[in-house]
Design an enzyme around this catalytic site. Structure first.
Site, PDB file in Angstrom:
ATOM      1  N   SER A   1      -0.483  -8.143   6.527  1.00 52.64           N
ATOM      2  CA  SER A   1      -1.757  -8.607   7.066  1.00 52.64           C
ATOM      3  C   SER A   1      -1.553  -9.360   8.380  1.00 52.64           C
ATOM      4  O   SER A   1      -0.486  -9.931   8.639  1.00 52.64           O
ATOM      5  CB  SER A   1      -2.428  -9.535   6.051  1.00 52.64           C
ATOM      6  OG  SER A   1      -1.611 -10.669   5.832  1.00 52.64           O
TER       7      SER A   1
ATOM      8  N   GLU B   1       3.720  -5.253  12.348  1.00 44.58           N
ATOM      9  CA  GLU B   1       2.773  -4.149  12.133  1.00 44.58           C
ATOM     10  C   GLU B   1       1.686  -4.683  11.212  1.00 44.58           C
ATOM     11  O   GLU B   1       1.923  -4.901  10.025  1.00 44.58           O
ATOM     12  CB  GLU B   1       3.485  -2.955  11.476  1.00 44.58           C
ATOM     13  CG  GLU B   1       4.679  -2.437  12.264  1.00 44.58           C
ATOM     14  CD  GLU B   1       4.284  -1.825  13.586  1.00 44.58           C
ATOM     15  OE1 GLU B   1       3.121  -1.421  13.737  1.00 44.58           O
ATOM     16  OE2 GLU B   1       5.141  -1.766  14.483  1.00 44.58           O
TER      17      GLU B   1
ATOM     18  N   GLU C   1       7.609   0.728  15.976  1.00 46.24           N
ATOM     19  CA  GLU C   1       8.603   1.284  15.082  1.00 46.24           C
ATOM     20  C   GLU C   1       8.757   2.770  15.405  1.00 46.24           C
ATOM     21  O   GLU C   1       8.031   3.316  16.234  1.00 46.24           O
ATOM     22  CB  GLU C   1       8.164   1.086  13.630  1.00 46.24           C
ATOM     23  CG  GLU C   1       8.035  -0.386  13.255  1.00 46.24           C
ATOM     24  CD  GLU C   1       7.756  -0.600  11.776  1.00 46.24           C
ATOM     25  OE1 GLU C   1       6.856   0.072  11.235  1.00 46.24           O
ATOM     26  OE2 GLU C   1       8.429  -1.444  11.170  1.00 46.24           O
TER      27      GLU C   1
ATOM     28  N   CYS D   1      -3.243   1.588   6.242  1.00 47.02           N
ATOM     29  CA  CYS D   1      -3.622   0.836   7.449  1.00 47.02           C
ATOM     30  C   CYS D   1      -4.233   1.753   8.490  1.00 47.02           C
ATOM     31  O   CYS D   1      -4.949   1.295   9.375  1.00 47.02           O
ATOM     32  CB  CYS D   1      -2.398   0.140   8.017  1.00 47.02           C
ATOM     33  SG  CYS D   1      -1.032   1.283   8.304  1.00 47.02           S
TER      34      CYS D   1
ATOM     35  N   ASN E   1       0.811  -1.229   0.000  1.00 44.95           N
ATOM     36  CA  ASN E   1       0.000   0.000   0.000  1.00 44.95           C
ATOM     37  C   ASN E   1       0.837   1.269   0.000  1.00 44.95           C
ATOM     38  O   ASN E   1       0.441   2.274  -0.587  1.00 44.95           O
ATOM     39  CB  ASN E   1      -0.989  -0.012   1.172  1.00 44.95           C
ATOM     40  CG  ASN E   1      -0.321  -0.021   2.521  1.00 44.95           C
ATOM     41  OD1 ASN E   1       0.682  -0.699   2.720  1.00 44.95           O
ATOM     42  ND2 ASN E   1      -0.854   0.733   3.444  1.00 44.95           N
TER      43      ASN E   1
HETATM   44  P1  NAD Z   1       0.347  -9.407   3.084  1.00 46.97           P
HETATM   45  O1  NAD Z   1       0.431  -9.891   4.483  1.00 46.97           O
HETATM   46  O2  NAD Z   1      -0.352 -10.217   2.086  1.00 46.97           O
HETATM   47  O3  NAD Z   1       1.828  -9.203   2.501  1.00 46.97           O
HETATM   48  C1  NAD Z   1       2.764  -8.342   3.123  1.00 46.97           C
HETATM   49  C2  NAD Z   1       4.150  -8.835   2.805  1.00 46.97           C
HETATM   50  O4  NAD Z   1       4.356 -10.094   3.452  1.00 46.97           O
HETATM   51  C3  NAD Z   1       4.396  -9.076   1.329  1.00 46.97           C
HETATM   52  O5  NAD Z   1       5.725  -8.726   1.023  1.00 46.97           O
HETATM   53  C4  NAD Z   1       4.194 -10.585   1.205  1.00 46.97           C
HETATM   54  O6  NAD Z   1       4.880 -11.154   0.126  1.00 46.97           O
HETATM   55  C5  NAD Z   1       4.751 -11.076   2.524  1.00 46.97           C
HETATM   56  N1  NAD Z   1       4.228 -12.344   3.020  1.00 46.97           N
HETATM   57  C6  NAD Z   1       2.983 -12.853   2.856  1.00 46.97           C
HETATM   58  N2  NAD Z   1       2.884 -14.052   3.457  1.00 46.97           N
HETATM   59  C7  NAD Z   1       4.098 -14.300   4.026  1.00 46.97           C
HETATM   60  C8  NAD Z   1       4.631 -15.375   4.771  1.00 46.97           C
HETATM   61  N3  NAD Z   1       3.904 -16.475   5.067  1.00 46.97           N
HETATM   62  N4  NAD Z   1       5.922 -15.311   5.181  1.00 46.97           N
HETATM   63  C9  NAD Z   1       6.665 -14.232   4.901  1.00 46.97           C
HETATM   64  N5  NAD Z   1       6.221 -13.175   4.173  1.00 46.97           N
HETATM   65  C10 NAD Z   1       4.949 -13.216   3.754  1.00 46.97           C
HETATM   66  O7  NAD Z   1      -0.225  -7.920   3.168  1.00 46.97           O
HETATM   67  P2  NAD Z   1      -0.550  -6.944   1.943  1.00 46.97           P
HETATM   68  O8  NAD Z   1      -1.819  -7.400   1.311  1.00 46.97           O
HETATM   69  O9  NAD Z   1       0.666  -6.765   1.110  1.00 46.97           O
HETATM   70  O10 NAD Z   1      -0.789  -5.570   2.713  1.00 46.97           O
HETATM   71  C11 NAD Z   1      -2.000  -5.181   3.265  1.00 46.97           C
HETATM   72  C12 NAD Z   1      -2.011  -5.439   4.749  1.00 46.97           C
HETATM   73  O11 NAD Z   1      -0.936  -4.732   5.381  1.00 46.97           O
HETATM   74  C13 NAD Z   1      -3.276  -4.919   5.419  1.00 46.97           C
HETATM   75  O12 NAD Z   1      -3.711  -5.865   6.359  1.00 46.97           O
HETATM   76  C14 NAD Z   1      -2.812  -3.652   6.129  1.00 46.97           C
HETATM   77  O13 NAD Z   1      -3.570  -3.265   7.237  1.00 46.97           O
HETATM   78  C15 NAD Z   1      -1.432  -4.035   6.525  1.00 46.97           C
HETATM   79  N6  NAD Z   1      -0.610  -2.860   6.807  1.00 46.97           N
HETATM   80  C16 NAD Z   1      -0.302  -2.587   8.099  1.00 46.97           C
HETATM   81  C17 NAD Z   1       0.453  -1.459   8.400  1.00 46.97           C
HETATM   82  C18 NAD Z   1       0.836  -1.138   9.821  1.00 46.97           C
HETATM   83  O14 NAD Z   1       1.680  -0.274  10.020  1.00 46.97           O
HETATM   84  N7  NAD Z   1       0.259  -1.778  10.813  1.00 46.97           N
HETATM   85  C19 NAD Z   1       0.888  -0.626   7.371  1.00 46.97           C
HETATM   86  C20 NAD Z   1       0.527  -0.945   6.059  1.00 46.97           C
HETATM   87  C21 NAD Z   1      -0.222  -2.073   5.777  1.00 46.97           C
END
Ligand code: NAD
Length: 488
Positions: free
Chosen positions: A236, A257, A470, A291, A159
């Site tokens: 996520s 996060e 962070e 997020c 995002n």
């Molecule tokens: P996602 O969890 O699908 O992927 C995030 C990253 O993790 C990607 O690089 C992905 O390839 C990697 N990943 C996925 N599964 C993994 C695993 N089993 N092992 C290691 N790496 C893995 O999330 P997304 O769809 O890319 O992003 C959206 C999510 O991120 C939303 O839930 C949003 O709320 C969250 N988010 C949180 C914050 C925060 O600061 N809390 C900030 C931005 C986004």
């Protein structure tokens, strides 16, 4: 200027950045990457596996002793040069971010890329001022020694691609570690371009390694690698739980996060115009794909009907279109899978009995954007707290509205979900503001504002929104091992 790609729009093949060089994935496998504004294929992304991660970790491990021993002012100069390189490439990086993610060019130019430069600038400076504690007692002196961990991992989402990628890398490098980092496979382009900026800034080979690929393959290989001492993850809640499951028995440091379902609580005594303007932004900035966006809007009953009328009118006026057109307020959502997910959530809200006040449908465009993924900003009312629409993260341009009567009811609604990332409160009642700051179950509270960030402040969530913080010294300390030393 970056010279990797003569033409941003030309179909391109990305590469990993390992030991200071761009290299192809060892197995030669690639993933398709689409431009969300047009729905067209625009890049092939390495589908890296454990052997690519192994090469990256070995390069990082070899680079670590010299990087950790570098005098702080020299480490500062290099990280500062990376920051300057990002700023010097603002136009190109902003265009790349927009092609890759569908966000408006305005957002990329004014938020994502400047913030990525600031992340490096901030932590380059932080390392010059970092200090540790000492404790005196009669006849003894204790001090806290904080040392870099070695090789650390960073995994980031789609995002805010370069913004969140650098939010992890910059403090890890500033603290003296070497890094293996994986950007989202959905938006890898600016992370790919960062490699060349690092080369030009004089970052020694192996200090930062960028591996592209899927989470369960390349991401998991980073988490599992025994030499990776800590993992900083943003994404996520589902993936965060998976990472924790793997890393916990290995006793790795983890910063997670995760997702959110943030409440926006509006009292009748608020500064109305400021609240209305900000609430439109906090609901739909970056197509609701931040997020920290407020996805559940609770309004004190005397203000509810007026707010609903004004808010819906303002939301209907948002222009959804070409992210490169400065007249567009909203661009495309990040991809087809996410488009289908968000449209599915809207359909679920209908089935749950919600009333769609505006939006609720795709926003069709004319050629060449007719195959892009656009959704009209959507406002829904009439749903109870316990329904899935109000409990599960949608992460798109969708918000729900609900009135409340008392402070207690507002708190119960706000806290009544599994997530706890951020909350926004609009009131001019000082005691109420303090009470809500204390009682809201969230890591970040905004009162009469939204998304104001000071990089020195701790950032992170509670409950299913994650563990760890962070920002500022919290990030520097996360990326260090702490030793207690006592001299008798
Ligand atoms: P996602 O969890 O699908 O992927 C995030 C990253 O993790 C990607 O690089 C992905 O390839 C990697 N990943 C996925 N599964 C993994 C695993 N089993 N092992 C290691 N790496 C893995 O999330 P997304 O769809 O890319 O992003 C959206 C999510 O991120 C939303 O839930 C949003 O709320 C969250 N988010 C949180 C914050 C925060 O600061 N809390 C900030 C931005 C986004």
């Amino acid at each position: 200027m970056i010279g990797v790609d003569a033409d941003l729009y030309r179909m391109k093949t990305l590469a990993n950045f390992i030991n200071g060089q761009y290299v192809a994935p060892l197995e030669g496998r690639y993933l398709d990457n689409f431009n969300p504004a047009t729905g067209e294929l625009f890049a092939r992304v390495p589908d890296s596996g454990p052997e690519d991660v192994e090469a990256a970790v070995q390069a990082a491990q070899a680079a670590f002793p010299d990087w950790a021993a570098l005098p702080p002012d020299q480490r500062h100069d290099i990280l500062r040069a990376v920051s300057d390189g990002i700023s010097a490439n603002l136009d190109r990086l902003a265009e790349a971010e927009t092609i890759d993610s569908g966000k408006t060019l305005h957002t990329s130019r004014t938020v994502d890329i400047p913030r990525a430069a600031l992340n490096f600038k901030f932590f380059a400076t932080a390392l010059l001022h970092f200090a540790s504690e000492s404790h005196q007692q009669p006849g003894a002196l204790g001090y806290t020694l904080r040392q870099p961990l070695g090789v650390v991992g960073g995994i980031s989402p789609w995002n805010l691609p370069l913004y969140l990628f650098t939010w992890k890398i910059a403090p890890a490098l500033a603290a003296g570690n070497c890094v293996v980092a994986k950007p989202s496979e959905v938006t890898p382009y600016t992370a790919y371009l960062l490699g060349e900026i690092c080369q030009q800034a004089g970052l020694p080979a192996g200090v930062l390694n960028i591996v592209h690929g899927l989470g369960p393959r390349a991401g998991e290989a980073i988490v599992r690698h025994p030499l990776v001492k800590a993992v900083s993850f943003t994404g996520s809640t589902r993936a965060g739980a998976e990472i924790a499951r793997i890393a916990a028995p290995m006793f790795k440091k983890l910063s997670l996060e995760l997702g959110g379902k943030n409440p926006n609580i509006i009292f009748a005594d608020c500064d109305y115009e400021k609240m209305l303007n900000t609430t439109v932004r906090s609901s739909f900035a970056n197509q609701g794909q931040i997020c920290l966006c407020g996805s559940r809007i609770y309004v004190e009953r005397p203000l509810y009907e007026k707010f609903k009328r004004d808010f819906v009118e303002r939301v209907k006026a948002l222009r959804v279109g070409d992210p490169f057109d400065s007249a567009s307020d909203q661009g495309a959502v990040v991809g087809k899978a996410h488009f289908d997910k968000v449209m599915g959530c809207i359909e679920l809200a209908r089935q749950e009995g919600g009333t769609i006040l505006c939006g609720g449908e795709p926003a069709p465009q004319s050629a060449p954007l007719d195959k892009g993924w656009y959704i009209r900003p959507t406002v829904i009312e009439g749903l109870p707290l316990q329904c899935r629409t109000n409990q599960e993260e949608i992460f798109g341009p969708v918000v729900t509205l609900q009135p409340f009567d008392t402070d207690e009811e507002a708190l119960a609604l706000a806290n009544g979900v599994g997530y706890g990332l951020s909350a926004t409160v609009w009131t001019n009642h000082l005691q109420r503001a303090h009470r809500f700051a204390a009682e809201l179950q969230a890591g970040i509270i905004w009162i009469n504002c939204w998304l104001l960030r000071d990089l020195r402040t701790p950032f992170g969530g509670v409950k299913q929104s994650g563990v760890g913080r962070e920002g500022g010294w919290e990030a520097m300390r996360f990326f260090m091992e702490t030793k207690s030393v006592t001299l008798g």
